[in-house]
Design a protein around this motif. Structure first.
Motif, PDB file in Angstrom:
ATOM      1  N   ALA A  71       0.833  -1.036   0.329  1.00  0.00           N
ATOM      2  CA  ALA A  71       0.147  -0.239   0.014  1.00  0.00           C
ATOM      3  C   ALA A  71       1.275   0.938   0.228  1.00  0.00           C
ATOM      4  O   ALA A  71       0.004   2.283  -0.699  1.00  0.00           O
ATOM      5  CB  ALA A  71      -1.554  -0.143   1.303  1.00  0.00           C
ATOM      6  N   ALA A  72       1.910   1.156   0.364  1.00  0.00           N
ATOM      7  CA  ALA A  72       2.805   2.495   0.505  1.00  0.00           C
ATOM      8  C   ALA A  72       3.338   2.592  -0.810  1.00  0.00           C
ATOM      9  O   ALA A  72       4.010   3.795  -1.295  1.00  0.00           O
ATOM     10  CB  ALA A  72       4.143   1.965   2.350  1.00  0.00           C
ATOM     11  N   LEU A  73       4.198   1.211  -0.986  1.00  0.00           N
ATOM     12  CA  LEU A  73       4.748   0.916  -2.127  1.00  0.00           C
ATOM     13  C   LEU A  73       4.399   1.570  -3.530  1.00  0.00           C
ATOM     14  O   LEU A  73       4.435   2.666  -4.162  1.00  0.00           O
ATOM     15  CB  LEU A  73       5.659   0.086  -2.425  1.00  0.00           C
ATOM     16  N   THR A  74       3.069   1.439  -3.189  1.00  0.00           N
ATOM     17  CA  THR A  74       2.225   2.003  -4.559  1.00  0.00           C
ATOM     18  C   THR A  74       0.771   2.914  -4.428  1.00  0.00           C
ATOM     19  O   THR A  74       0.482   3.836  -5.357  1.00  0.00           O
ATOM     20  CB  THR A  74       0.809   0.835  -4.917  1.00  0.00           C
ATOM     21  N   ASP A  75       1.595   4.233  -3.327  1.00  0.00           N
ATOM     22  CA  ASP A  75       0.223   4.988  -3.214  1.00  0.00           C
ATOM     23  C   ASP A  75       1.026   6.584  -4.006  1.00  0.00           C
ATOM     24  O   ASP A  75       2.796   6.684  -4.071  1.00  0.00           O
ATOM     25  CB  ASP A  75       0.484   5.568  -1.859  1.00  0.00           C
ATOM     26  N   PRO A  76       0.065   6.844  -5.207  1.00  0.00           N
ATOM     27  CA  PRO A  76       0.897   7.889  -5.666  1.00  0.00           C
ATOM     28  C   PRO A  76       0.927   8.829  -5.463  1.00  0.00           C
ATOM     29  O   PRO A  76       1.689  10.176  -5.338  1.00  0.00           O
ATOM     30  CB  PRO A  76       0.018   7.920  -6.228  1.00  0.00           C
ATOM     31  N   ALA A  77       0.774   9.140  -3.727  1.00  0.00           N
ATOM     32  CA  ALA A  77       1.115  10.506  -3.235  1.00  0.00           C
ATOM     33  C   ALA A  77       2.690  10.042  -2.648  1.00  0.00           C
ATOM     34  O   ALA A  77       3.099  11.591  -2.320  1.00  0.00           O
ATOM     35  CB  ALA A  77       0.599  10.895  -2.003  1.00  0.00           C
ATOM     36  N   VAL A  78       3.237   9.268  -2.901  1.00  0.00           N
ATOM     37  CA  VAL A  78       4.517   9.221  -1.847  1.00  0.00           C
ATOM     38  C   VAL A  78       5.695   9.481  -3.539  1.00  0.00           C
ATOM     39  O   VAL A  78       5.357   8.359  -4.087  1.00  0.00           O
ATOM     40  CB  VAL A  78       4.438   7.440  -1.270  1.00  0.00           C
ATOM     41  N   ALA A  79       6.211   9.833  -2.865  1.00  0.00           N
ATOM     42  CA  ALA A  79       7.269  10.274  -3.547  1.00  0.00           C
ATOM     43  C   ALA A  79       8.808   9.639  -3.528  1.00  0.00           C
ATOM     44  O   ALA A  79       9.424   8.944  -3.873  1.00  0.00           O
ATOM     45  CB  ALA A  79       8.285  11.756  -3.624  1.00  0.00           C
ATOM     46  N   ILE A  80       9.244   9.723  -2.022  1.00  0.00           N
ATOM     47  CA  ILE A  80      10.074   8.745  -1.150  1.00  0.00           C
ATOM     48  C   ILE A  80       9.727   7.809  -0.039  1.00  0.00           C
ATOM     49  O   ILE A  80       8.893   8.084   0.541  1.00  0.00           O
ATOM     50  CB  ILE A  80      11.123   9.904  -0.274  1.00  0.00           C
ATOM     51  N   ILE A  81      10.451   6.412  -0.587  1.00  0.00           N
ATOM     52  CA  ILE A  81      10.179   6.038   0.723  1.00  0.00           C
ATOM     53  C   ILE A  81      11.271   6.062   0.988  1.00  0.00           C
ATOM     54  O   ILE A  81      12.991   5.858   1.337  1.00  0.00           O
ATOM     55  CB  ILE A  81      10.693   4.080   0.043  1.00  0.00           C
TER      56      ILE A  81
END
Length: 395
Positions: A71-81
């Motif tokens: 869910a975190a890796l596919t969230d389009p709002a997230v640019a940086i892990i």
């Protein structure tokens, strides 16, 4: 190590870069505390495989919970892990995040094997992404202050460096009771298994690289001097609690770096130049005192009086006095609430993420990323293994 009251999510700017934290253990609170210093970053959410710990963390910080890593890796709002998992998981999470098209900021080290770190860096290049590595203390005000003084010739050409990363006899302290602000236990058993070098050498090598450039050769020794670390560690295979390495930079500067969990706490850096000596009192302090002895600065009056008193008494006094004059910073510390950790460091942990975000938007690769991060990972792995003869790849 506990905070008095729950905190709210830091305010962010309208164009802030979205980040997600993977791993909500002890160090995650340091990142959250310092995130308030960087309005160009916005926490979208966090994930941890320990559901109870994740809930505790997100409740404390009023953060959004991801129900899965995917869910975190596919969230389009997230640019940086932001990879804050344990070191054994760093490589797998880095690869998954890069394959998902995310930029990555990884806690140290990038991986526990040099070939795995190299594979992650290669994948980042292939995907036109940035893989950056902690620690962020070499982005500190103290680092820039020190570098400016050296570049201005305050001590002449640097020749020899002594770097200390001694954390004191931590295993004799009540570490089982230590908690982070949101309640995470300090992972003492795991840190003893990993060893002092993988935990702490990066704080010094990042400074050494930033000041003197790539490291051309490493000769090191490491050992487990104190196998009994107390209850819960009797049957474990523990990592080194002492290491020492000699690093030869391509620029000609030679450095000796020691790491340990027994000697009195000392996180200083001493740089001997052709005309003087520069001492950074604490590499974990964003605005550490910086002393210069010799050259234009000379010796401080207090130090000269102390040396005279010891001569008259015929013995050393029972305390350590840092030689040289304290060189003031060109600008005062910013006013307002201090959002750096109060103890045991004064590191702006989130500054590395902010630097990555700025470079990402400018289409650049920051100094803490790519082959530089790989280079420093190789050096730390060599120090940890006690390799007597090692030549790291050059950035």
């Amino acid at each position: 190590m506990s905070g008095p009251a729950p905190a709210t999510r830091p305010a962010t700017g309208p164009d802030a870069t979205g980040i997600a934290l993977i791993g909500t253990g002890f160090v995650a609170d340091y990142y959250m505390t310092t995130l308030a210093r960087h309005p160009n970053l916005r926490l979208i959410g966090a994930y941890d495989r320990d559901a109870a710990r994740l809930t505790e963390f997100c409740r404390y910080w009023s953060a959004t919970t991801y129900l899965s890593l995917e869910a975190a890796l596919t969230d389009p709002a997230v640019a940086i892990i932001v990879n804050l998992t344990n070191p054994e998981s760093h490589h797998a999470i880095n690869m998954q995040a890069l394959e998902a098209g995310k930029h990555v900021y990884c806690e140290k080290p990038l991986a526990l094997k040099a070939e795995e770190a190299a594979a992650a860096v290669a994948l980042a290049v292939e995907r036109r992404l940035i893989l950056a590595g902690a620690p962020a203390n070499a982005l500190s005000d103290a680092f820039h202050h020190t570098k400016t003084l050296i570049d201005q010739g305050a001590i002449g050409r640097p020749r020899l460096v002594y770097a200390e990363m001694e954390d004191g006899p931590v295993f004799r302290a009540p570490w089982q009771s230590w908690r982070s602000r949101s309640g995470a236990r300090w992972p003492g058993v795991h840190e003893f298994e990993l060893g002092c070098t993988l935990e702490h050498a990066g704080y010094a090598t990042s400074w050494l690289y930033g000041l003197f450039g790539p490291i051309a050769h490493v000769s090191a020794f490491s050992t487990l001097a104190f196998p009994d670390k107390g209850p819960g560690t009797e049957d474990l295979r523990l990592g080194p609690d002492f290491s020492v390495g000699c690093l030869t930079h391509a620029s000609g500067v030679v450095a000796r770096l020691s790491c340990g969990l027994a000697a009195p706490r000392d996180r200083s850096l001493t740089i001997l130049g052709e005309t003087g000596t520069l001492i950074v009192r604490d590499l974990w302090d964003n605005r550490s005192a910086v002393h210069i002895e010799g050259g234009a600065a000379g010796r401080s009056l207090a130090y000269r009086l102390l040396a005279r008193l010891e001569g008259e008494l015929g013995r050393k006094l029972p305390f350590h006095w840092t030689a040289g004059r304290v060189i003031p910073y060109p600008k005062p510390a910013p006013a307002g609430k201090n959002t750096l950790p109060a103890y045991p460091s004064q590191i702006d942990f989130s500054r590395g993420i902010a630097v990555l975000a700025e470079a990402m938007h400018q289409g650049e690769t920051p100094r803490i990323a790519g082959r530089t991060a790989l280079h420093l990972t190789e050096v730390v792995l060599a120090l940890n293994a006690g390799l007597r003869d090692m030549t790291p790849s050059q950035p």
